[in-house]
Design an enzyme around this catalytic site. Structure first.
Site, PDB file in Angstrom:
ATOM      1  N   ASP A   1       0.809  -1.222   0.000  1.00 17.88           N
ATOM      2  CA  ASP A   1       0.000   0.000   0.000  1.00 17.88           C
ATOM      3  C   ASP A   1       0.844   1.275   0.000  1.00 17.88           C
ATOM      4  O   ASP A   1       0.297   2.371  -0.186  1.00 17.88           O
ATOM      5  CB  ASP A   1      -0.950   0.015   1.205  1.00 17.88           C
ATOM      6  CG  ASP A   1      -2.094  -0.965   1.029  1.00 17.88           C
ATOM      7  OD1 ASP A   1      -2.540  -1.136  -0.118  1.00 17.88           O
ATOM      8  OD2 ASP A   1      -2.532  -1.568   2.033  1.00 17.88           O
TER       9      ASP A   1
ATOM     10  N   ASP B   1      -5.191  -5.706  -5.962  1.00 16.58           N
ATOM     11  CA  ASP B   1      -5.029  -4.284  -5.636  1.00 16.58           C
ATOM     12  C   ASP B   1      -3.592  -3.812  -5.901  1.00 16.58           C
ATOM     13  O   ASP B   1      -3.347  -2.649  -6.208  1.00 16.58           O
ATOM     14  CB  ASP B   1      -5.349  -4.009  -4.157  1.00 16.58           C
ATOM     15  CG  ASP B   1      -6.411  -4.921  -3.560  1.00 16.58           C
ATOM     16  OD1 ASP B   1      -6.597  -6.039  -4.083  1.00 16.58           O
ATOM     17  OD2 ASP B   1      -7.022  -4.537  -2.567  1.00 16.58           O
TER      18      ASP B   1
HETATM   19  N1  GLY Z   1      -6.896  -2.275  -1.210  1.00 17.35           N
HETATM   20  C1  GLY Z   1      -7.889  -2.666  -0.274  1.00 17.35           C
HETATM   21  C2  GLY Z   1      -9.256  -2.556  -0.808  1.00 17.35           C
HETATM   22  O1  GLY Z   1      -9.488  -2.378  -1.982  1.00 17.35           O
HETATM   23  O2  GLY Z   1     -10.161  -2.672   0.008  1.00 17.35           O
END
Ligand code: GLY
Length: 403
Positions: free
Chosen positions: A124, A185
């Protein structure tokens, strides 16, 4: 008096927003951007509070169903959403040229700089710093921002596992999944690596982004181009073991935001590499999403949720996809490009309707996103990343219209 003016302005905006996409069938991008600016101003006033002081380390994250005010979280490596609010401020500054918004964007951005000076907690880091510092650098050219981004890209690259050929998304969850995990993600965070490789960073950063995208393309999609949320790789050999879910309904289901991340991720891979494989692939991934949409173009949180049509929607997935499809349309010849642009405009029209905009009820832009259904968190809520990709899509569309 001040309150009365705000009330009148709110009513005016409601009227303007209600006009979006009616009569002449055109979407009024400027009106939606004005609405966003109004909501940004409301949010800043809420953050300032009665004391008139903003704590720049506290970042808006969500407004839950039935609530009217932002829940904020301390900026940290474990709070993956910390970059979206600064990013919204940068887009609002881009849309309005309002220097007060720029000053606030700078202050919220600065509160995240420490993240580039410590080891990577997880993938992230890309969301955290590219949405904040990345937009800041794009708009200001500030060399300090550039250095933070270059450092962050090197840090993110430490998660690359050569045998698997992908970045390990969640180091803390290796035991839980029984191997290295790579989540869809993570495609979003390749943008930081590709940017760095083109802006003075090590060319190796682009190589690992390409390797990650290729391995993900190979293993993390089903024959119908829907995706698994998580790919699990053997921690020693790097061999692909299985596709599973974490935030979706089931291992075999299609989590809407996961599919949205895939559409955005492969669109950006094409933008940055111009490799036609990504352009061909992303159209199939996008078609798999478009075919499964309900009439108003906003997906249920999982395309296979058992309680459709009563399942919660996910406006955030719609916002991510809208932004991606607008960009995708610009890479394609007219006949195909128009199909994706038209779909994106239909999504924006729906997101900008009374059903999905928060309007006077809350200072967020949008309602009806679903964060983590299996964990029972942020269901049918306003969530900051939905707002981020919504304003990004609006700014993108306005640029396309002004070309
Ligand atoms: N990256 C975490 C989500 O999309 O909830």
């Amino acid at each position: 008096m001040k309150k009365t003016n705000m009330y009148l302005a709110g009513i005016g905006l409601l009227f303007l927003s209600a006009c979006a996409g009616t009569n002449d069938n055109s979407f009024r991008v400027d009106r939606s951007l004005e609405y966003c600016h109004h909501q940004v101003t409301r949010t800043l006033a809420e953050l300032r509070g009665e004391e008139g002081q903003i704590d720049y380390t506290l970042i808006p994250r969500n407004i839950l169903k039935g609530e009217a005010h932002w829940n904020c979280r301390k900026a940290s490596e474990t709070e993956w959403c910390s970059g979206f609010w600064p990013g919204i401020l940068w887009y609002d500054y881009e849309a309005t040229g309002d220097v007060q918004i720029r000053t606030e964007a700078e202050k919220f951005t600065a509160a995240l700089g420490f993240l580039a000076k410590q080891p990577a907690y997880d993938h992230d880091l890309g969301f955290l710093l590219f949405c904040s510092y990345g937009n800041g650098y794009r708009l200001t050219g500030n060399p300090e921002y550039k250095q933070v981004l270059l450092n962050a890209a090197d840090t993110l690259a430490t998660l690359f596992r050569p045998r698997a050929g992908t970045l390990l998304s969640w180091p803390r969850n290796v035991k839980m999944f029984g191997g290295y995990n790579t989540i869809m993600d993570n495609m979003m965070n390749l943008e930081l690596l590709l940017w760095a490789a083109k802006n003075g960073g090590n060319p190796y950063l682009a190589d690992i982004a390409v390797s990650h995208a290729d391995r993900t393309m190979e293993h993390q999609f089903r024959p119908d181009y829907t995706c698994y949320h998580v790919a699990v790789y053997d921690s020693i050999s790097g061999e692909f073991l299985r596709g599973v879910t974490h935030q979706g309904y089931a291992d075999s289901s299609t989590w809407a935001r996961g599919q949205a991340w895939a559409i955005y991720g492969y669109t950006l891979m094409y933008r940055e590499t111009k490799d036609a494989r990504y352009l061909n692939f992303v159209q199939k991934v996008a078609d798999a999403y478009l075919e499964r949409l309900p009439e108003d173009k906003i997906p249920y949180w999982d395309f296979d949720a058992p309680d459709i049509p009563n399942a919660p929607r996910d406006a955030s997935a719609a916002a991510v996809t809208t932004s991606a499809l607008l960009e995708l349309s610009s890479f394609l010849p007219d006949e195909t490009g128009t199909k994706y642009k038209q779909a994106a405009i239909e999504m924006l029209t729906s997101l900008s309707s009374e059903k999905y905009q928060s309007r006077a009820s809350k200072p967020s832009f949008l309602l009806h996103s679903t964060g983590h259904w299996p964990a029972g968190s942020e269901i049918d809520a306003s969530i900051i990343y939905a707002d981020y990709y919504y304003i990004e899509a609006l700014v993108r569309l306005r640029k396309m219209e002004n070309k």
